[in-house]
Design a protein around this motif. Sequence first.
Motif, mmCIF file in Angstrom:
data_model
loop_
_atom_site.group_PDB
_atom_site.id
_atom_site.type_symbol
_atom_site.label_atom_id
_atom_site.label_comp_id
_atom_site.label_asym_id
_atom_site.label_seq_id
_atom_site.Cartn_x
_atom_site.Cartn_y
_atom_site.Cartn_z
ATOM 1 N N ASN A 127 0.828 -1.203 0.000
ATOM 2 C CA ASN A 127 0.000 0.000 0.000
ATOM 3 C C ASN A 127 0.864 1.256 0.000
ATOM 4 O OD1 ASN A 127 -2.739 1.329 0.471
ATOM 5 N ND2 ASN A 127 -1.548 2.117 2.185
ATOM 6 N N THR A 128 1.972 1.223 0.762
ATOM 7 C CA THR A 128 2.876 2.370 0.790
ATOM 8 C C THR A 128 3.456 2.649 -0.595
ATOM 9 O OG1 THR A 128 3.467 1.873 3.076
ATOM 10 C CG2 THR A 128 4.945 3.321 1.854
ATOM 11 N N GLN A 129 3.862 1.590 -1.292
ATOM 12 C CA GLN A 129 4.411 1.752 -2.633
ATOM 13 C C GLN A 129 3.339 2.248 -3.600
ATOM 14 O OE1 GLN A 129 7.644 1.473 -3.460
ATOM 15 N NE2 GLN A 129 7.001 2.287 -5.447
ATOM 16 N N HIS A 130 2.115 1.783 -3.403
ATOM 17 C CA HIS A 130 1.009 2.234 -4.269
ATOM 18 C C HIS A 130 0.767 3.724 -4.098
ATOM 19 C CE1 HIS A 130 -2.702 2.169 -6.516
ATOM 20 N NE2 HIS A 130 -3.382 2.614 -5.466
ATOM 21 N N ILE A 131 0.807 4.220 -2.863
ATOM 22 C CA ILE A 131 0.615 5.653 -2.605
ATOM 23 C C ILE A 131 1.749 6.465 -3.236
ATOM 24 C CG2 ILE A 131 0.579 7.400 -0.782
ATOM 25 C CD1 ILE A 131 -0.902 5.416 0.966
ATOM 26 N N LYS A 132 2.993 5.973 -3.103
ATOM 27 C CA LYS A 132 4.129 6.665 -3.715
ATOM 28 C C LYS A 132 3.977 6.747 -5.229
ATOM 29 C CE LYS A 132 7.623 5.540 -0.199
ATOM 30 N NZ LYS A 132 8.893 4.804 0.065
ATOM 31 N N ASP A 133 3.536 5.657 -5.843
ATOM 32 C CA ASP A 133 3.350 5.653 -7.297
ATOM 33 C C ASP A 133 2.280 6.649 -7.718
ATOM 34 O OD1 ASP A 133 5.270 3.705 -7.472
ATOM 35 O OD2 ASP A 133 3.829 2.040 -7.555
ATOM 36 N N ARG A 134 1.208 6.731 -6.955
ATOM 37 C CA ARG A 134 0.141 7.679 -7.291
ATOM 38 C C ARG A 134 0.615 9.122 -7.157
ATOM 39 N NH1 ARG A 134 -5.190 6.134 -7.722
ATOM 40 N NH2 ARG A 134 -5.290 3.985 -8.461
ATOM 41 N N ILE A 135 1.386 9.401 -6.107
ATOM 42 C CA ILE A 135 1.909 10.755 -5.919
ATOM 43 C C ILE A 135 2.833 11.131 -7.069
ATOM 44 C CG2 ILE A 135 3.396 12.197 -4.471
ATOM 45 C CD1 ILE A 135 2.310 10.711 -2.045
ATOM 46 N N GLU A 136 3.697 10.216 -7.477
ATOM 47 C CA GLU A 136 4.587 10.488 -8.600
ATOM 48 C C GLU A 136 3.809 10.692 -9.894
ATOM 49 O OE1 GLU A 136 7.484 7.424 -8.839
ATOM 50 O OE2 GLU A 136 8.586 8.079 -7.046
ATOM 51 N N ALA A 137 2.709 9.961 -10.079
ATOM 52 C CA ALA A 137 1.879 10.149 -11.277
ATOM 53 C C ALA A 137 1.293 11.549 -11.315
ATOM 54 C CB ALA A 137 0.769 9.093 -11.299
ATOM 55 N N VAL A 138 0.863 12.049 -10.153
ATOM 56 C CA VAL A 138 0.330 13.419 -10.084
ATOM 57 C C VAL A 138 1.416 14.437 -10.431
ATOM 58 C CG1 VAL A 138 -0.623 15.167 -8.535
ATOM 59 C CG2 VAL A 138 -1.471 12.820 -8.429
ATOM 60 N N LEU A 139 2.620 14.242 -9.902
ATOM 61 C CA LEU A 139 3.722 15.169 -10.166
ATOM 62 C C LEU A 139 4.095 15.177 -11.652
ATOM 63 C CD1 LEU A 139 6.053 14.506 -7.091
ATOM 64 C CD2 LEU A 139 4.404 16.350 -7.413
ATOM 65 N N TYR A 140 4.135 14.006 -12.266
ATOM 66 C CA TYR A 140 4.453 13.945 -13.698
ATOM 67 C C TYR A 140 3.352 14.599 -14.535
ATOM 68 C CZ TYR A 140 8.489 10.867 -13.034
ATOM 69 O OH TYR A 140 9.720 10.362 -12.688
ATOM 70 N N ALA A 141 2.108 14.399 -14.149
ATOM 71 C CA ALA A 141 0.996 15.006 -14.887
ATOM 72 C C ALA A 141 1.053 16.528 -14.800
ATOM 73 C CB ALA A 141 -0.338 14.486 -14.343
ATOM 74 N N GLU A 142 1.370 17.058 -13.615
ATOM 75 C CA GLU A 142 1.492 18.502 -13.459
ATOM 76 C C GLU A 142 2.636 19.054 -14.295
ATOM 77 O OE1 GLU A 142 1.891 19.092 -9.298
ATOM 78 O OE2 GLU A 142 -0.265 18.893 -8.883
ATOM 79 N N PHE A 143 3.749 18.333 -14.320
ATOM 80 C CA PHE A 143 4.883 18.762 -15.137
ATOM 81 C C PHE A 143 4.512 18.784 -16.623
ATOM 82 C CE2 PHE A 143 8.742 17.482 -17.586
ATOM 83 C CZ PHE A 143 9.448 18.668 -17.432
ATOM 84 N N GLY A 144 3.769 17.801 -17.072
ATOM 85 C CA GLY A 144 3.350 17.765 -18.468
ATOM 86 C C GLY A 144 2.429 18.918 -18.824
ATOM 87 N N MET A 145 1.473 19.237 -17.950
ATOM 88 C CA MET A 145 0.544 20.331 -18.234
ATOM 89 C C MET A 145 1.256 21.682 -18.259
ATOM 90 S SD MET A 145 -2.963 19.316 -16.237
ATOM 91 C CE MET A 145 -2.178 18.951 -14.669
ATOM 92 N N VAL A 146 2.147 21.905 -17.296
ATOM 93 C CA VAL A 146 2.886 23.169 -17.255
ATOM 94 C C VAL A 146 3.787 23.313 -18.480
ATOM 95 C CG1 VAL A 146 4.611 24.468 -15.972
ATOM 96 C CG2 VAL A 146 2.778 23.321 -14.744
ATOM 97 N N SER A 147 4.422 22.220 -18.896
ATOM 98 C CA SER A 147 5.294 22.259 -20.072
ATOM 99 C C SER A 147 4.493 22.575 -21.334
ATOM 100 C CB SER A 147 6.019 20.919 -20.243
ATOM 101 O OG SER A 147 6.828 20.638 -19.123
ATOM 102 N N LEU A 148 3.288 22.031 -21.425
ATOM 103 C CA LEU A 148 2.430 22.306 -22.576
ATOM 104 C C LEU A 148 2.040 23.778 -22.635
ATOM 105 C CD1 LEU A 148 0.816 21.158 -24.967
ATOM 106 C CD2 LEU A 148 -1.064 20.714 -23.367
ATOM 107 N N ILE A 149 1.711 24.356 -21.486
ATOM 108 C CA ILE A 149 1.343 25.774 -21.435
ATOM 109 C C ILE A 149 2.527 26.657 -21.811
ATOM 110 C CG2 ILE A 149 0.638 27.636 -19.875
ATOM 111 C CD1 ILE A 149 -1.003 25.530 -18.349
ATOM 112 N N PHE A 150 3.706 26.314 -21.306
ATOM 113 C CA PHE A 150 4.902 27.089 -21.643
ATOM 114 C C PHE A 150 5.198 27.016 -23.143
ATOM 115 C CE2 PHE A 150 9.553 27.015 -22.332
ATOM 116 C CZ PHE A 150 9.841 28.334 -22.001
ATOM 117 N N SER A 151 5.047 25.836 -23.730
ATOM 118 C CA SER A 151 5.301 25.684 -25.164
ATOM 119 C C SER A 151 4.326 26.512 -25.986
ATOM 120 C CB SER A 151 5.195 24.203 -25.559
ATOM 121 O OG SER A 151 6.126 23.424 -24.843
#
Length: 368
Positions: free
Chosen positions: A110-134
């Motif tokens: 469960n701990t690893q599952h929570i870490k994976d979900r948090i990292e997915a959110v961080l990557y998604a935010e990075f992708g959206m911000v990069s798209l806006i900057f582009s």
Amino acid sequence: CFFLLGLRVTVLLTSSLMVLGAGLRCVPVSDLEIRKKLIHGGQLLNGLAGPTVMNAAPFLSTTWFSPDERATATAIASLLNYLGSAAAFLVGPLVVPPPNGTAHLLSQSNTQHIKDRIEAVLYAEFGMVSLIFSAALAYFPSRPPFPPSVAAASQRLSYRRSFCRLLSNFRFLMIALAYAIPLGVFSGWSGVLDLILTPIHVSQVDAGWIGFWSIVGGCVVGIAMARFADFIRGMLKFILLLLLSGATLASTWFTLTCLTTVTHLPLTTATLYTSCILLGIFLNSSVPIFFELFVETVYPVPEGISCGVVTFLSNVFMGVLLFFLTFYHTEFSWFNWCLPGSCLLSLLLILCFRESYDRLYLDVVVSV
């Protein structure tokens, strides 16, 4: 001060800070200390870009829109920023599962599952911000080919003279406090809303939905009020009086409901939802109206400087409130009472405020 460089340069600088900040949080480092420093650095860069983004709406509306569209443009540009906060209320509980219970916490999978979900959110935010900057890098002009109004083409005060004008303008300081106190308190309160509602047996998911609908409702009502202000000019003070009166009543209702053992008011999910959502609607929808009133009151001070000062004051009040929360975090009734107190104080300041429309007067008189 970024706004003195022009709108395009400002947007590119702030969006690049956001891209860099979001990217630092995604760096896959196994060392937890280094990872923590990268995350803190990313949050710092994102925080540096935040005030500029929040204050860009009045500058954008003056540069690109005519006088009968400015309030609506300010509302759309400023309140759409709040939709990100609304999404945050849902993304956390829905994407990242809460670790409820000791046995749940000790589960390695469960701990690893929570870490994976948090990292997915961080990557998604990075992708959206990069798209806006582009998109901004590809096409984001600093101004239209022709200025839409006299105010858009007029010369503004310098950085130093602007601050001298603001600090010596008693009417501006009055409405700055009327904005900063309730919005700062509300921002700090909504940030720990799940903690405030936990003692009265409201789940984290329900608290997230309450925050979501209060922001969405504030966006809808704020745009409607701004459109009304564009149709009937010179009504900004009246609109603020209505919104702050509603915020005072809604916050008082919520606070008394939480004290159900004393007031004997019905404590139900419906009453909590209604009072919290109404409070968010009234306060969030007042933001673009305040911004327009700031600009009208201190013109020809640049829009970014006047709105930047009040945003800084709002963050100061929020920081002070959260500082006290670190010492008095076992019981939240005092925090709830800060809400109606701040709304009532703001209402009294607006009642005593003498409004003026210097920018609108210039547009109307010179155009005629």
